[in-house]
Design a protein around this motif. Structure first.
Motif, PDB file in Angstrom:
ATOM      1  N   ILE A  78      -1.815   5.665  -3.163  1.00 10.20           N
ATOM      2  CA  ILE A  78      -0.571   6.392  -3.424  1.00 10.20           C
ATOM      3  C   ILE A  78       0.207   6.605  -2.131  1.00 10.20           C
ATOM      4  N   THR A  79      -0.492   6.857  -1.031  1.00  6.90           N
ATOM      5  CA  THR A  79       0.175   7.028   0.255  1.00  6.90           C
ATOM      6  C   THR A  79       0.966   5.781   0.634  1.00  6.90           C
ATOM      7  N   SER A  80       0.470   4.618   0.229  1.00  7.02           N
ATOM      8  CA  SER A  80       1.152   3.362   0.540  1.00  7.02           C
ATOM      9  C   SER A  80       2.291   3.060  -0.426  1.00  7.02           C
ATOM     10  N   GLY A  81       2.518   3.960  -1.392  1.00  8.51           N
ATOM     11  CA  GLY A  81       3.577   3.735  -2.367  1.00  8.51           C
ATOM     12  C   GLY A  81       3.124   3.010  -3.607  1.00  8.51           C
ATOM     13  N   GLY A  82       1.805   2.828  -3.771  1.00 11.74           N
ATOM     14  CA  GLY A  82       1.271   2.135  -4.937  1.00 11.74           C
ATOM     15  C   GLY A  82       0.660   3.093  -5.940  1.00 11.74           C
ATOM     16  N   TRP A 196     -10.816  10.645   5.923  1.00  9.75           N
ATOM     17  CA  TRP A 196      -9.921  11.445   6.761  1.00  9.75           C
ATOM     18  C   TRP A 196      -9.716  10.790   8.120  1.00  9.75           C
ATOM     19  N   LEU A 197     -10.792  10.318   8.705  1.00  3.56           N
ATOM     20  CA  LEU A 197     -10.702   9.675  10.013  1.00  3.56           C
ATOM     21  C   LEU A 197      -9.852   8.409   9.951  1.00  3.56           C
ATOM     22  N   ILE A 198     -10.048   7.607   8.898  1.00  5.26           N
ATOM     23  CA  ILE A 198      -9.284   6.365   8.770  1.00  5.26           C
ATOM     24  C   ILE A 198      -7.800   6.654   8.589  1.00  5.26           C
ATOM     25  N   LEU A 199      -7.471   7.624   7.747  1.00  6.13           N
ATOM     26  CA  LEU A 199      -6.066   7.903   7.449  1.00  6.13           C
ATOM     27  C   LEU A 199      -5.351   8.586   8.610  1.00  6.13           C
ATOM     28  N   ASN A 200      -6.054   9.420   9.349  1.00  2.00           N
ATOM     29  CA  ASN A 200      -5.408  10.248  10.368  1.00  2.00           C
ATOM     30  C   ASN A 200      -5.658   9.820  11.806  1.00  2.00           C
ATOM     31  N   PHE A 204      -4.990   1.621  10.977  1.00  2.00           N
ATOM     32  CA  PHE A 204      -4.939   1.321   9.547  1.00  2.00           C
ATOM     33  C   PHE A 204      -4.260   2.459   8.787  1.00  2.00           C
ATOM     34  N   GLY A 205      -4.602   3.685   9.120  1.00  2.00           N
ATOM     35  CA  GLY A 205      -3.993   4.832   8.459  1.00  2.00           C
ATOM     36  C   GLY A 205      -2.512   4.931   8.747  1.00  2.00           C
ATOM     37  N   ARG A 206      -2.131   4.704   9.993  1.00  2.00           N
ATOM     38  CA  ARG A 206      -0.705   4.768  10.350  1.00  2.00           C
ATOM     39  C   ARG A 206       0.082   3.668   9.646  1.00  2.00           C
ATOM     40  N   ARG A 207      -0.529   2.495   9.516  1.00  2.00           N
ATOM     41  CA  ARG A 207       0.136   1.403   8.799  1.00  2.00           C
ATOM     42  C   ARG A 207       0.280   1.738   7.316  1.00  2.00           C
ATOM     43  N   THR A 208      -0.707   2.396   6.759  1.00  2.00           N
ATOM     44  CA  THR A 208      -0.644   2.791   5.349  1.00  2.00           C
ATOM     45  C   THR A 208       0.532   3.728   5.108  1.00  2.00           C
ATOM     46  N   VAL A 209       0.678   4.721   5.974  1.00  2.00           N
ATOM     47  CA  VAL A 209       1.787   5.673   5.860  1.00  2.00           C
ATOM     48  C   VAL A 209       3.122   4.960   6.062  1.00  2.00           C
ATOM     49  N   ALA A 210       3.162   4.037   7.013  1.00  2.00           N
ATOM     50  CA  ALA A 210       4.408   3.314   7.297  1.00  2.00           C
ATOM     51  C   ALA A 210       4.834   2.463   6.111  1.00  2.00           C
ATOM     52  N   VAL A 211       3.888   1.778   5.489  1.00  2.25           N
ATOM     53  CA  VAL A 211       4.192   0.940   4.323  1.00  2.25           C
ATOM     54  C   VAL A 211       4.701   1.802   3.172  1.00  2.25           C
ATOM     55  N   LEU A 232      -5.857  -2.083   0.910  1.00  2.61           N
ATOM     56  CA  LEU A 232      -5.855  -0.763   0.260  1.00  2.61           C
ATOM     57  C   LEU A 232      -6.464  -0.826  -1.131  1.00  2.61           C
ATOM     58  N   TYR A 233      -6.173  -1.875  -1.886  1.00  5.65           N
ATOM     59  CA  TYR A 233      -6.767  -1.994  -3.220  1.00  5.65           C
ATOM     60  C   TYR A 233      -8.240  -2.384  -3.135  1.00  5.65           C
TER      61      TYR A 233
END
Length: 335
Positions: A78-82, A196-200, A204-211, A232-233
């Motif tokens: 969901i964070t990636s817009g999916g 939490w570590l991966i996302l923050n 990879f986490g920063r790219r997820t938020v950017a996408v 992500l999937y």
């Protein structure tokens, strides 16, 4: 204004922005903790002897562990817009495939390996269809939902598959608890920390938020958007495979009805936790708190013999309220 002055001016502004976002996240998490405290008070008031019993609290945490692992994966998507509507069906398929007689012949490792591989395979199909096939996530995962449910039913022929591997079943008994904590809860905690570590704390986490924030801008910045969505999937499928194994331990069986409405619970938990439905912002801590809120509600309803349809209405109302709050926040520029 000199270049150095502009840089110095920009840095504090960015720092202030991040601090503001962090403060808002803390407020949301504190609000969820307040809701959870109210629910615990309600449970303790209505059924003090049963709700506050150690065994019941262990049960709540154990039940939260299964859907909680799924929610961690859903938060990334969901964070990636999916969106992923197939998580419940993937859990069902992974659980029945991992509990066939042929798989159980390989013992603990065979069941765990099969559950994880099936989850990853389903996530791979979703990712390829969405990232490289150009399909809308809603349609692709809806197709996976139908296909996985159908395949799970075909494998079981509508019958429950009983687990006979003692090494798996033993993890669900009180003797396996570590300092009073069920092993399933420890797995959930580990997945939460890693998530939490991966996302923050990772690229990879920063790219997820950017996408999720702006896919085109992310592409122009050099991010391989398609590959990121595929990963992500895959991550969501991995979480479903782990959840399926936890569910096998919890129930001691594999059924084609496993994971029913998990997609609703996972999406709802992520949304009320503060993950933005349109993408660009996600919080693992908030999602976990959302899972605990919904699991506690379910437990209170069960102890008070309230009908499940009322429970679903309550969940729906919470989801609507959370989305309305998000939209109001977005209009005021606070996301």
């Amino acid at each position: 204004m000199t270049l150095s002055t502009a840089k110095n001016t920009k840095a504090p502004a960015q720092e202030g922005g991040w601090r503001s976002l962090g403060l808002k996240a803390d407020v949301r998490n504190l609000s969820l903790l307040g809701v959870l405290a109210v629910l615990i008070a309600v449970g303790g008031f209505t059924k003090p002897d049963e709700f506050l019993a150690t065994s019941n609290l262990q049960l709540v945490l154990t039940q939260a562990s299964v859907i909680g692992v799924v929610t961690v994966g859903m938060t990334f998507v969901i964070t990636s817009g999916g969106i992923d509507l197939s998580v419940g069906a993937i859990v069902a398929l992974a659980s029945v495939w991992a509990t066939t007689l042929a798989t159980q012949e390989y013992g603990f490792a065979g069941i765990l390996f099969t559950a994880v591989v099936v989850g990853l395979a389903c996530g791979l199909v979703n990712g390829l269809l969405i990232a490289y096939g150009g399909m809308v996530p809603f349609i692709a995962t809806l197709a996976m939902l139908a296909s996985a449910r159908g395949l799970a039913l075909q494998i079981t022929d509508g019958r429950t598959q009983i687990v006979t591997v003692d090494a798996v079943l033993d993890l669900g008994i009180p003797d396996a608890y570590i300092l009073g904590i069920p092993p399933l809860v420890l797995v959930f905690a580990a997945v939460t920390v890693v998530g939490w570590l991966i996302l923050n704390r990772t690229t990879f986490g920063r790219r997820t938020v950017a996408v999720g924030g702006n896919a085109e801008a992310a592409r122009l910045a050099g991010i391989d958007v398609r590959r990121q969505r595929l990963y992500l999937y895959l991550l969501s499928g991995l979480c479903c495979g782990i959840a399926a194994f936890l569910l096998i331990i919890l129930s001691g069986s594999g059924q084609n009805t496993n994971g029913n409405l998990y997609e609703l619970d996972a999406i709802a938990a992520a949304i009320i936790g503060g993950t933005l439905l349109t993408g660009g912002r996600g919080t693992i801590v908030g999602s976990v708190l959302g899972v605990l809120v919904f699991t506690t509600i379910t437990n209170i309803f069960a102890l008070n013999n309230l009908q499940s349809d009322v429970q679903q209405i309550a969940k729906g109302a919470i989801i609507v309220a959370a989305v309305l709050v998000q939209r109001r926040t977005a209009r005021h520029g606070e996301v």
